[in-house]
Structures are given as C-alpha cells and as structure tokens.
Design an enzyme around this catalytic site. Structure first.
Site, mmCIF file in Angstrom:
data_model
loop_
_atom_site.group_PDB
_atom_site.id
_atom_site.type_symbol
_atom_site.label_atom_id
_atom_site.label_comp_id
_atom_site.label_asym_id
_atom_site.label_seq_id
_atom_site.Cartn_x
_atom_site.Cartn_y
_atom_site.Cartn_z
ATOM 1 N N ASP A 116 13.310 0.774 30.260
ATOM 2 C CA ASP A 116 12.760 0.410 29.074
ATOM 3 C C ASP A 116 11.034 0.055 29.070
ATOM 4 O OD1 ASP A 116 14.817 0.863 27.505
ATOM 5 O OD2 ASP A 116 15.732 -1.046 27.989
ATOM 6 N N ASP A 177 19.147 6.619 25.605
ATOM 7 C CA ASP A 177 18.269 6.008 25.171
ATOM 8 C C ASP A 177 16.869 6.258 25.928
ATOM 9 O OD1 ASP A 177 20.750 4.714 25.135
ATOM 10 O OD2 ASP A 177 19.912 2.706 24.431
ATOM 11 N N THR A 237 30.749 4.597 27.576
ATOM 12 C CA THR A 237 29.810 3.817 26.608
ATOM 13 C C THR A 237 29.369 2.777 27.169
ATOM 14 O OG1 THR A 237 29.462 3.773 24.304
ATOM 15 C CG2 THR A 237 31.495 2.868 24.984
ATOM 16 N N ARG A 249 23.419 4.868 17.373
ATOM 17 C CA ARG A 249 21.895 4.727 17.754
ATOM 18 C C ARG A 249 21.691 5.815 19.036
ATOM 19 N NH1 ARG A 249 21.614 -0.073 17.312
ATOM 20 N NH2 ARG A 249 21.338 -0.970 19.635
HETATM 21 N N1 GLY Z 1 18.198 0.922 23.980
HETATM 22 C C1 GLY Z 1 19.305 0.049 23.550
HETATM 23 C C2 GLY Z 1 19.766 -0.018 22.274
HETATM 24 O O1 GLY Z 1 19.568 0.943 21.693
HETATM 25 O O2 GLY Z 1 20.350 -1.166 21.851
#
Ligand code: GLY
Length: 399
Positions: A116, A177, A237, A249
């Site tokens: 991240d 993500d 997941t 998401r």
């Molecule tokens: N990147 C972590 C989330 O979307 O919760």
C-alpha cells in the site's frame, strides 16, 4: 507486455435502459455535492492536521490516529483535491504538514511492510509534486517506490501484498487491490528515467490479469504464486464472502486499476478487460445501483459498500476518457458513473449538520473481521471526492 483477455467472458449488460439516458447530474448538482465534501473537510481540518482519520468510522465518526494505517493518505489526498478545487491555502498548509509525517514514516519504516506504499505516497507526495512542484515530496515518493519494488518476486512476476517476504502465510500472495499501487512505479520511471519500476509494474499487471481475473470476469481477492518456480497456485479471499465469490471492492479495484495501467502502457487490452469486469459488476447491482459488499448478494438485508461504488465511478470515468466517441459503450459507462454518483449523493452522504465527520455512509471495510461494517471508510470519501472533481474539470491525475 502481453495481456491476453480474449478468453475472459464479456456479459451483456442487463437492463441497459438503466444507463441509456444521462441522469440529472449537471454542474450545479456536482458543485452542491462538492460543497458538502468541503464542509465536512472543514469540520475536521484542525483535528486531522497532526493526526489522521482512522480507516473507518465508529458510529459515523472517524477517530484521530497516528500515521500508521494503509489508509492515512486518503485524507491528505482529499486535502490536495480541496486545494486544487478551491485554491485555498489552508488545505495546502495541512497537506504539507502531513508530508513531513509521511517522510518520517518511510525513514523509520513505520508500518510500511506492504504494497500500500502506492496509496500512501501517491496521494500524499506525488500529488504534492504534481500540483506544487515540491521536490522533497518527489524524492520521498521515489524512495517509497524503491521500497515497493523490494516486494517483487521475479520468478512469479508479482509484488507481494502483505507482510514479511519470508512469511509462509503471505509469501507469493498478490491481491487485486495492488493494481492501484502500480501508478507510483510508472510515475517513478517517468521522473527518474529508470525502467525497473515500470518493468515490475507491467509484469505485475500482466499476472493480475492472467490469474486474479476469472474466466467469467469476476475476480479473486488474492492469488498465491510459487515464488520459487513462478507456478500459479490458487486464489482465495481475505475480505470477501467466500473464496469463489466476488468481493465488490476487489472488483472495483480492478475496474479502476486496469485503466490506470492503460494510461501508462497504452495497452488497449487493459481497457477491454476493465469493460468485462464492469459488465459483471453492473449486472449484480440492486435497484439504487450501489453494490452490496460482495457481488454474491444482489438483494436483501446485507450491507452495501458505498466505497466500492465510488471507486467504480472513478474507474468508469477514467476508462471512458480513453474510449473514442464512436464506441457505443462510452455513453453507457459514463451514464453508469453518473447514476452511481447521483445515488451516492442522494442516499449515502452524511448529514451536513451532524457530528459524522465522514462523507459517505454505508461502506464495509472487513465484514468477517467485524471492522467498519455499515460505516464510513476514508477511501470511499476520497474516491467520491475524486469522481466529483473529475466531473467538473479535466483532472490531471495524482495516480
Ligand atoms: N485495500 C484494502 C481494502 O480495500 O480494504
């Protein structure tokens, strides 16, 4: 780079009349929505100068935290958007104070053992560099890119999402993500002239397209590769309902993330891929066009994830920007983004007078972990604001 997407199914959009006409989302509508966002930012500006909002609210109130979560830059990114829109120095001042905090976080290696870094340093520092020419911010962001590429497994061709590179539970695990963290690398190649960052980003997006996206255009949240042999292992997941369901998401990160790589690579197959993910997503929306937290749910009492809707709206606006006027799907996707933004503004925003310090209600962070369920999530607020800004100007991305 070669991304093969032909074998991935493209569903026809069901009930396409939902998106055939543009909803009443005109400039006045968008400006009113932005005024709500700015009012909420102003309400918290003092508290969130030396501290940051937590990732999710509790009873619709974000608590102040130190700069330790993967999400802290979404607030700083909102400040940059607010500065860009209003020209008001008060937002820039706070964002610049926060750059020092991001610098310290990187220097001291505080909670940076994950992918991240892209979210963190794109929205705090690349944004500062792009908007104000801040050379120190540029240098910090390049250092963040240097750290991010240490997470690359070359045989597997992927960036490991979480944890120590030798942790058996996390080793070789990529997640959808991460698509959103690659722009930091493409950008680092552009500003340094070094190709290594871009090569790693391209390799990762290629592997994500190949393994995280399923044949029916839904997505796994995470996928394990064998870092020793490069062999694909299996998907599962972390935050979705089930290993074989489609976490809303995650799908949204895909819908937005593939076009972001298109922006840097000009590989059209990434847009085609995003269209397929989008159709899968659109076909599983309830009546108000805001997804449930997992796309396995299409009606009933489960919670919505407004944050996924906001990410998707940005993704559609980015994707359609690149589509020619002659493409009949362009208008459909643009209208879909507008329909979602109208629904978010009318049904999912916090009351301007309330002590709620977030923007969007009804998001889900991590349902199984019981965290941030039917609350505000700070990234949802950021992407909602970004989508609004995209609707009022030709926005030059921070990504
Ligand atoms: N990147 C972590 C989330 O979307 O919760």
């Amino acid at each position: 780079m070669t991304v093969f997407v032909d074998e991935i199914k493209k569903e026809q959009i069901q009930n396409i009349e939902r998106f055939e006409a543009a909803p009443a989302v005109d400039r006045a509508f968008v400006e009113k929505a932005i005024q709500h966002v700015l009012a909420k930012i102003d309400q918290s500006l003092e508290v969130f100068t030396d501290k940051f909002p937590d990732s999710n609210s509790e009873n619709l109130v974000y608590k102040p935290i130190e700069n330790v979560e993967w999400t802290t830059s979404f607030w700083t990114g909102m400040l940059w958007l607010a500065y860009e829109y209003t020209g008001d120095e008060k937002y820039r001042k706070v964002a610049e104070i926060q750059i020092d905090s991001f610098k310290e976080r990187l220097e001291k290696r505080i909670e940076v053992d994950h992918h991240d870094l892209g979210f963190l340093y794109t929205l705090s520092c690349v944004s500062a560099y792009k908007l104000t020419g801040n050379e120190e911010a540029k240098s910090i962001a390049i250092q963040a890119a240097d750290l991010l590429i240490t997470r690359y497994h070359d045989k597997a061709g992927i960036i490991q999402a979480w944890g120590d590179l030798n942790d058996p539970a996390q080793r070789g695990r990529m997640i959808i993500d991460c698509n959103m963290n690659l722009p930091l690398l493409y950008w680092a190649s552009e500003v340094t002239g070094k190709t290594i960052y871009r090569e790693i980003a391209e390799s990762h997006i290629e592997q994500a397209a190949k393994y995280i996206v399923r044949q029916d255009a839904s997505t796994f949240h995470t996928y394990y590769m064998d870092p020793e042999t490069g062999k694909p292992l299996y998907g599962n997941t972390h935050q979705g309902y089930a290993d074989d369901s489609c976490w809303a998401r995650g799908q949204a990160w895909g819908i937005y993330g593939f076009p972001l790589s298109y922006h840097y690579t000009q590989d059209w197959s990434l847009i085609e891929l995003s269209k397929k993910l989008t159709n899968y997503y659109l076909n599983r929306l309830p009546e108000d066009q805001i997804c449930y937290w997992d796309l396995i749910f299409t009606d009933g009492e489960e919670e919505r994830d407004s944050s996924a809707a906001a990410i998707t709206a940005c993704g559609l606006l980015e994707m359609t920007k690149h589509m020619p006027l002659t493409d009949p799907e362009k208008k459909v996707y643009e209208n879909a983004a507008l329909v979602m933004m109208q629904s978010l503004y009318e049904n999912y925003t916090t009351d301007i007078q309330s002590e709620a310090n977030g923007i969007l209600k009804h998001a889900v962070y991590y349902k199984a972990g019981g965290r941030g369920v039917d609350e505000s999530c700070i990234w949802g607020d950021y992407y909602y604001f970004e989508a609004l800004i995209r609707l009022v100007k030709d926005w030059k991305m921070y990504w």
